[in-house]
Design a protein around this motif. Structure first.
Motif, short mmCIF file in Angstrom:
data_model
loop_
_atom_site.label_atom_id
_atom_site.label_comp_id
_atom_site.label_asym_id
_atom_site.label_seq_id
_atom_site.Cartn_x
_atom_site.Cartn_y
_atom_site.Cartn_z
N GLN A 137 22.54 66.12 38.25
CA GLN A 137 21.49 66.70 39.07
C GLN A 137 20.72 65.59 39.77
OE1 GLN A 137 20.03 69.06 35.44
NE2 GLN A 137 19.30 70.33 37.13
N VAL A 154 15.72 58.35 35.81
CA VAL A 154 16.92 59.19 35.70
C VAL A 154 17.21 59.35 34.22
CG1 VAL A 154 19.39 59.38 36.19
CG2 VAL A 154 17.84 58.41 37.91
N LEU A 155 17.39 60.59 33.77
CA LEU A 155 17.55 60.87 32.35
C LEU A 155 19.01 61.04 31.97
CD1 LEU A 155 14.68 63.50 31.83
CD2 LEU A 155 14.56 61.00 31.64
N ALA A 157 21.92 63.00 29.77
CA ALA A 157 22.08 64.45 29.62
C ALA A 157 21.43 65.00 28.36
CB ALA A 157 23.58 64.79 29.64
N ALA A 160 17.54 64.85 28.61
CA ALA A 160 17.03 65.90 29.51
C ALA A 160 17.03 67.25 28.82
CB ALA A 160 17.89 65.95 30.77
N GLU A 161 18.09 67.54 28.07
CA GLU A 161 18.16 68.82 27.36
C GLU A 161 17.10 68.90 26.27
OE1 GLU A 161 21.42 71.47 24.82
OE2 GLU A 161 21.98 69.53 25.66
N VAL A 183 10.85 62.44 37.34
CA VAL A 183 12.29 62.58 37.09
C VAL A 183 12.97 62.88 38.43
CG1 VAL A 183 14.09 63.83 35.87
CG2 VAL A 183 11.88 63.43 34.76
N VAL A 186 19.56 63.47 36.74
CA VAL A 186 20.13 63.56 35.39
C VAL A 186 21.59 63.10 35.46
CG1 VAL A 186 20.68 65.04 33.43
CG2 VAL A 186 18.60 65.46 34.77
N ASP A 199 23.53 58.89 27.10
CA ASP A 199 23.09 60.29 27.17
C ASP A 199 21.70 60.47 26.55
OD1 ASP A 199 25.49 60.80 28.32
OD2 ASP A 199 26.40 61.77 26.58
N ALA A 202 16.74 56.79 29.11
CA ALA A 202 16.10 57.01 30.40
C ALA A 202 16.23 55.74 31.21
CB ALA A 202 14.62 57.37 30.21
#
Length: 405
Positions: A137, A154-155, A157, A160-161, A183, A186, A199, A202
């Motif tokens: 994303q 940028v995170l 995965a 971010a979840e 942010v 992702v 994953d 950050a």
């Protein structure tokens, strides 16, 4: 007697004592199953680690501060690599396709009432290309973000979840340490590689990391934890290593030992291959001990069988059987026990490998060489340990055998 008749008679003799024959084979069964399973799982482990190394990025070299001796004895490695070194490699080394410097620190990331301690990676816009990452994303940060020290992130995965559940994190504001970051993207999930899990990380512009989180930790600029370099192709890796070494030695004015270390994927694969290979051999050797135990068990049972069948041996020799006939029959019985145990053990070992492959991430493979070697060794063990009881049976005097019976 010919060979076929001897085999038939040996088979009938063994089938008439099914329980004893089965128990005698047990050591060989366990030994074969263990050897085949250990070799298969060891090879699967090596494939898994190599796959993890390949996932780090194509044709990757890692440049670390400090030489190997410094890294071994010092807890805090001096920051001998700076951002200017990474820029020089990117612009002056022709065999290099991309350079991604990294400055890492663990910090608390907070979004609303959720917080977690993760690795904050300061890097440059070349990171996705060098480390072979795609965006799930949003976007990755740009040179403009680097120059302006923008507070964007940028995170990974998983991170971010964890922070945003199923909602879209792009555009949200979160806090890293005491600063607010927006942010902007992702990363695609990739999984951990040798303990490094992007994953769960950050990523922020390296200048922002140096100015807001870490500080300028080197008198020569922004000190780096390491520099990741992607060579143009597999054939350029050695050339890139040579050129980078010469460039850094010239930049650091080195006349003696290097103050940096370059490691390649090939080096890591060779090292890990040696370790996993040694472990596989060690485990297989330990498992092979049960083959020896099984062979001793066969010899013991065959010696008991000689005693029990003294009358049979005497009668056979009295009606014309030669020493070679008696020797051949007992050796055939020992080989049949070993070979049958080897086949059953092979089936169990292969089943174990398939089960491991189905229940774990390991791509467990069946080694034909291991199976052939294991079954061959089983037969050889039966032949070797069957010699003593067979010779004892063959040397029995028929008169003494009939009288003692």
């Amino acid at each position: 007697m010919n060979l076929i008749e001897s085999i038939k008679m040996a088979g009938k003799t063994l089938l008439s004592n099914k329980l004893r024959s089965t128990l005698t084979m047990l050591g060989i069964v366990i030994g074969n199953a263990s050897v085949i399973a250990m070799i298969g799982i060891g090879e699967a482990g090596q494939k898994y680690v190599n796959k993890q190394l390949e996932s780090l990025g194509p044709n990757v070299l890692f440049i670390l501060p400090g030489n190997r001796e410094t890294q071994r004895i010092s807890f805090e490695v001096p920051k001998t690599l700076v951002l200017a070194d990474a820029d020089a490699i990117a612009t002056q080394v022709p065999t290099v396709a991309g350079v991604a410097p990294e400055l890492n620190r663990r910090q608390v990331v907070t979004y609303r009432n959720r917080n977690t301690n993760v690795n904050i990676i300061g890097t440059t816009p070349t990171f996705p290309e060098v480390r072979d990452f795609d965006m799930a994303q949003g976007r990755f940060f740009t040179e403009v973000d680097i120059k302006r020290n923008n507070q964007v992130t940028v995170l990974g995965a998983k991170l971010a979840e964890r922070l945003f559940n199923d909602s879209n994190p792009v555009g949200a504001q979160l806090r890293i340490k005491d600063s607010s970051f927006q942010v902007i993207g992702v990363l695609e999930a990739k999984g951990s590689s040798l303990g490094a899990d992007y994953d769960e990380a950050a990523l922020i512009p390296i200048t922002t990391s140096a100015n807001r989180l870490v500080g300028r930790n080197s008198p020569y600029g922004i000190g780096l934890d390491y520099i990741v370099v992607s060579a143009r192709d597999a054939n350029s890796v050695d050339g890139a290593e040579f050129q980078i070494t010469n460039l850094l030695r010239q930049r650091h004015k080195i006349t003696g030992e290097d103050d940096f270390t370059i490691r390649t994927q090939k080096d890591a694969m060779q090292t890990i291959g040696q370790i996993t290979g040694a472990l596989t051999i060690m485990l297989a050797a330990i498992a092979a001990i049960s083959l020896i135990v099984g062979g001793i068990g066969i010899m013991n049972i065959m010696l008991v069988s000689v005693t029990e069948r003294t009358q049979e041996i005497g009668l056979r020799k009295a009606i014309g059987a030669t020493q070679q006939d008696i020797l051949l029959q007992f050796m055939i019985e020992a080989v049949i026990l070993s070979a049958a145990g080897g086949l059953v053990g092979t089936a169990i070992g292969v089943s174990g490998i398939l089960l491991v492959g189905a229940l774990t991430p390991l791509d467990a493979g069946i080694s034909v060489v291991a199976i052939t070697l294991s079954v061959g060794v089983s037969g050889g063990i039966g032949l070797f340990f069957g010699v003593v009881p067979a010779r004892r049976a063959a040397k029995l005097d028929p008169i003494v055998a009939l009288r003692s019976a």
